[in-house]
Design an enzyme around this catalytic site. Structure first.
Site, mmCIF file in Angstrom:
data_model
loop_
_atom_site.group_PDB
_atom_site.id
_atom_site.type_symbol
_atom_site.label_atom_id
_atom_site.label_comp_id
_atom_site.label_asym_id
_atom_site.label_seq_id
_atom_site.Cartn_x
_atom_site.Cartn_y
_atom_site.Cartn_z
ATOM 1 N N SER A 47 0.852 -1.188 0.000
ATOM 2 C CA SER A 47 0.000 0.000 0.000
ATOM 3 C C SER A 47 0.887 1.238 0.000
ATOM 4 O O SER A 47 2.021 1.200 0.497
ATOM 5 C CB SER A 47 -0.899 0.023 1.242
ATOM 6 O OG SER A 47 -1.565 1.272 1.379
ATOM 7 N N TYR A 53 -1.601 0.501 10.643
ATOM 8 C CA TYR A 53 -1.588 0.081 9.232
ATOM 9 C C TYR A 53 -0.328 0.576 8.553
ATOM 10 O O TYR A 53 0.304 -0.172 7.784
ATOM 11 C CB TYR A 53 -2.836 0.618 8.531
ATOM 12 C CG TYR A 53 -3.031 0.064 7.143
ATOM 13 C CD1 TYR A 53 -3.163 -1.300 6.922
ATOM 14 C CD2 TYR A 53 -3.103 0.914 6.035
ATOM 15 C CE1 TYR A 53 -3.357 -1.817 5.652
ATOM 16 C CE2 TYR A 53 -3.293 0.416 4.759
ATOM 17 C CZ TYR A 53 -3.418 -0.947 4.562
ATOM 18 O OH TYR A 53 -3.601 -1.446 3.293
#
Length: 257
Positions: free
Chosen positions: A137, A150
């Site tokens: 990501s 995250y």
């Protein structure tokens, strides 16, 4: 392509499902892996691919996957797609259990599956080349408020890919990474925001054409179908409306007058 087999984790929804479907359309032999047996059954019926129920956070499941694959054919490519985000609280207020879940699936899951399948990938590479593609990501490059757990997990996954590429140097195994920015899928943001649909709607409000799972799938399949000597080390993929992690345009995209 019908002689090449690809294993895709997290294949029950989102990017993983779209990637499994597209590989099948391109003639690959696809094995879709996920925790949810009912979703995999639907995918198997719809797309005509093989599936295997496994949770990448459980070593015994990953070992069973390895054994199944070893007895059912070669493995030419692995797409480490299983992942997820849980919670959007500050570092101070985060629940450590959420962070642990994110590390287990986004980092340790990648290590477990890659380690287990590397011997099979090496066997396939003896006849040409093999591929390992990991979905990370843009959150793995730029931190942002509320993203602590995250961010940390995807930073770690990015590091794992880089280390793996160095460790496999000299072998005909391509190590690739694709880092999506804003992608609108059915479940990712909903899971992260604890099912709060109003927050999910606000996240995408006014954004012209955020990426969808099929866009990322196109990039993954294209990268793996390039000639075997071409390695797409890093693919960053965002919607045009997202110029950077911190710069998102809401509203119509149009040329300046």
């Amino acid at each position: 392509m019908s002689t090449r087999r690809v294993v895709i984790t997290g294949a029950s929804s989102g990017i993983g499902q779209a990637t499994a479907r597209l590989f099948a359309q391109h003639g690959w032999n696809v094995v879709g892996v996920a925790r949810r047996a009912d979703r995999l059954a639907e995918l198997e019926a719809d797309a005509g691919i093989s599936t295997f129920v496994a949770d990448v956070t459980k070593q015994e499941d990953v070992d069973s996957l390895r054994d199944f694959l070893a007895h059912s054919g070669p493995v030419h490519a692995l797409v480490n797609n299983a992942g997820g985000a849980f919670g959007a609280s500050s570092v101070e207020e985060s629940d450590p259990a959420d962070w642990q879940k994110m590390f287990d699936v986004n980092v340790l899951g990648v290590q477990r599956v890659t380690s287990a399948l590397l011997p099979l990938l090496r066997q396939a590479a003896a006849g040409g080349h093999a591929d390992i593609m990991t979905v990370t990501s843009t959150a793995g490059f730029v931190p942002y408020e509320g993203g602590g757990g995250y961010n940390a997990a995807k930073f770690a996954a990015h590091a794992v890919v880089g280390v793996l590429r160095l460790e496999l140097a000299g072998e005909p195994i391509r190590v690739m990474e694709i880092a999506p920015g804003m992608v609108k899928t059915d479940e990712f943001a909903l899971n992260r925001l604890a099912g709060d649909t109003s927050k999910v709607e606000a996240l995408y409000a006014g954004v012209e054409a955020p990426l969808v799972a099929e866009d990322v799938a196109e990039a993954i399949v294209h990268a793996l179908e390039l000639p075997g000597h071409v390695n797409m080390d890093m693919i960053t993929i965002r919607p045009v409306a997202q110029a950077a992690q911190h710069k998102l345009i809401r509203g119509e995209l149009k040329p300046k007058a």
